[in-house]
Scaffold this active site. Structure first.
Site, short mmCIF file in Angstrom:
data_model
loop_
_atom_site.label_atom_id
_atom_site.label_comp_id
_atom_site.label_asym_id
_atom_site.label_seq_id
_atom_site.Cartn_x
_atom_site.Cartn_y
_atom_site.Cartn_z
N GLY A 1 0.82 -1.21 0.00
CA GLY A 1 0.00 0.00 0.00
C GLY A 1 0.85 1.25 0.00
O GLY A 1 2.02 1.24 0.39
N ASP B 1 -10.11 3.88 13.43
CA ASP B 1 -10.15 3.76 11.97
C ASP B 1 -10.56 2.35 11.55
O ASP B 1 -9.95 1.75 10.65
CB ASP B 1 -8.79 4.11 11.37
CG ASP B 1 -8.89 4.47 9.88
OD1 ASP B 1 -10.02 4.82 9.43
OD2 ASP B 1 -7.88 4.39 9.17
#
Length: 389
Positions: A19, A144
């Protein structure tokens, strides 16, 4: 620019990029110093200080490392290392255990949707992780939770990853925190810098709704800030109500903590908010106007086929009329039609599942015992009438 096979910090050999959000890079790497017999694959997160990277980014990165170092939970990737490399660019690195599996975001991307069974499994496992995090001293808020941060491991367990937005204490009056979170999953109070344990519950609820509908929560219609999803899912009404409570706009209207949320989910109670508590309204009395859970409505074979025995353990005393010859059959039919509702209101049940198991046992007994007896009685009556006429 990092290259495949490059070795950083004299230990971690880059294998594959996982990522890159413009600030952090995440790589799969091989730990060249891993002990014999141990898994050598790790996840290395890198933050290149300078440019668009601000002090707040570095503060969050260091906080993540500090907190992960203290966490010991089988469903949270284990902390391995934290380092700094000054090689023309100042790199900060965080190394964690690699969890083989697939993120729930990846499953959504290929069109997979969750069934209620799978959604309940995910909810239960994540809530257990949140119980651990929230009950630490000081408590830890993830801030999150979303499908990309939930990994369905190859061992069929759910893992919570990416603690980059973690907060290690509750907000206090006059103290500001870095505002983090993902639109659609983070509740309003979090964007106001006032995250609480119920904020993680909202994010989990929004994630589950995404997994069930296939629609990101930010794209769902809203009414009074509440996500409108009930018409897009094929799940029980009790699970819909549970998700609605998880995603209430006001944190005080949600479950107050993860333990309360998991208790309501596991017991499958008929619930309603009363001073933020969950109550079971079974045993409220046959004449009560309290609502009966939709999940238990339907024909009751045990009450219909064995009314003379069924009424005692279910405490439905109006069923005593089945002993009256003139109206016994009519009462048996009424008990078959209304037995579930009467039984729920007549005595206390631990949960809907407890109620269902009890009625399932009576249904089996009715089919195996009551039905043959009834058949013999009907045949005997028919033969008696035939011999008379």
């Amino acid at each position: 620019m990092l290259q495949i096979e490059q070795i950083i910090h004299h230990r971690y050999q880059i294998q594959q990029q996982l990522g890159n959000n413009g600030i952090r890079q995440t790589w799969l790497a091989k730990d060249l110093q891993a002990a014999d017999g141990e898994e050598s694959l790790v996840v290395v997160k890198l933050l290149a200080f300078g440019g668009t990277v601000q002090w707040d980014d570095l503060k969050l990165f260091e906080r993540e490392a500090q907190i992960l170092k203290q966490l010991k939970h089988p469903r949270i990737p284990q902390y391995i290392d934290y380092f700094c490399v000054d090689d023309r660019t100042l790199w900060f690195g965080l190394v964690q255990e690699y969890i083989p599996g697939e993120s729930l975001k990846e499953k959504l991307a290929v069109g997979k949707r969750c069934t209620e069974k799978h959604a309940r499994k995910i909810a239960t496992e994540v809530l257990k992780i949140l119980i651990y995090l929230h009950e630490l001293n000081p408590g830890v808020l993830h801030r999150d939770i979303k499908p990309s941060n939930l990994i369905w491991g190859e061992d069929n367990q759910i893992y919570l990853v990416d603690f980059g937005a973690v907060q290690d204490k509750a907000a206090k009056e006059g103290v500001t925190f870095t505002v983090v979170g993902t639109y659609g999953y983070a509740p309003m109070e979090q964007f106001g810098g006032r995250a609480v344990p119920a904020s993680d519950l909202y994010a989990l609820g929004a994630s589950l709704i995404h997994l069930l509908t296939g629609v990101p929560p930010g794209d769902l219609p809203q009414q009074d800030l509440r996500l409108q999803f009930a018409d897009r899912v094929n799940v029980s009404s009790s699970f819909v109500r549970w998700l609605q409570k998880m995603t209430e706009p006001a944190p005080e209207q949600r479950f107050s903590n993860a333990r309360q949320a998991i208790e309501a989910l596991k017991s499958n109670l008929a619930v309603k908010p009363v001073n933020n508590k969950i109550i079971n309204n079974s045993g409220c009395g046959i004449n009560s106007t309290e609502p009966v859970p939709e999940e238990i409505l339907g024909w009751n074979w045990g009450a219909f086929l064995l009314p003379w025995l069924w009424l005692w353990t279910n405490q439905v005393w109006c069923g005593l009329f089945c002993f009256v010859p003139q109206i016994g059959w009519f009462m048996a039919i009424a008990m078959g039609a209304k037995g579930n509702e009467w039984a729920w209101r007549s005595r206390q049940w631990r949960s809907i599942e407890h109620f269902k198991e009890h009625q399932r046992g009576w249904a089996i007994a009715g089919i195996l015992v009551g039905a043959p007896i009834s058949l013999i009685l009907w045949i005997t009556a028919f033969l008696a009438l035939k011999s008379i006429f």
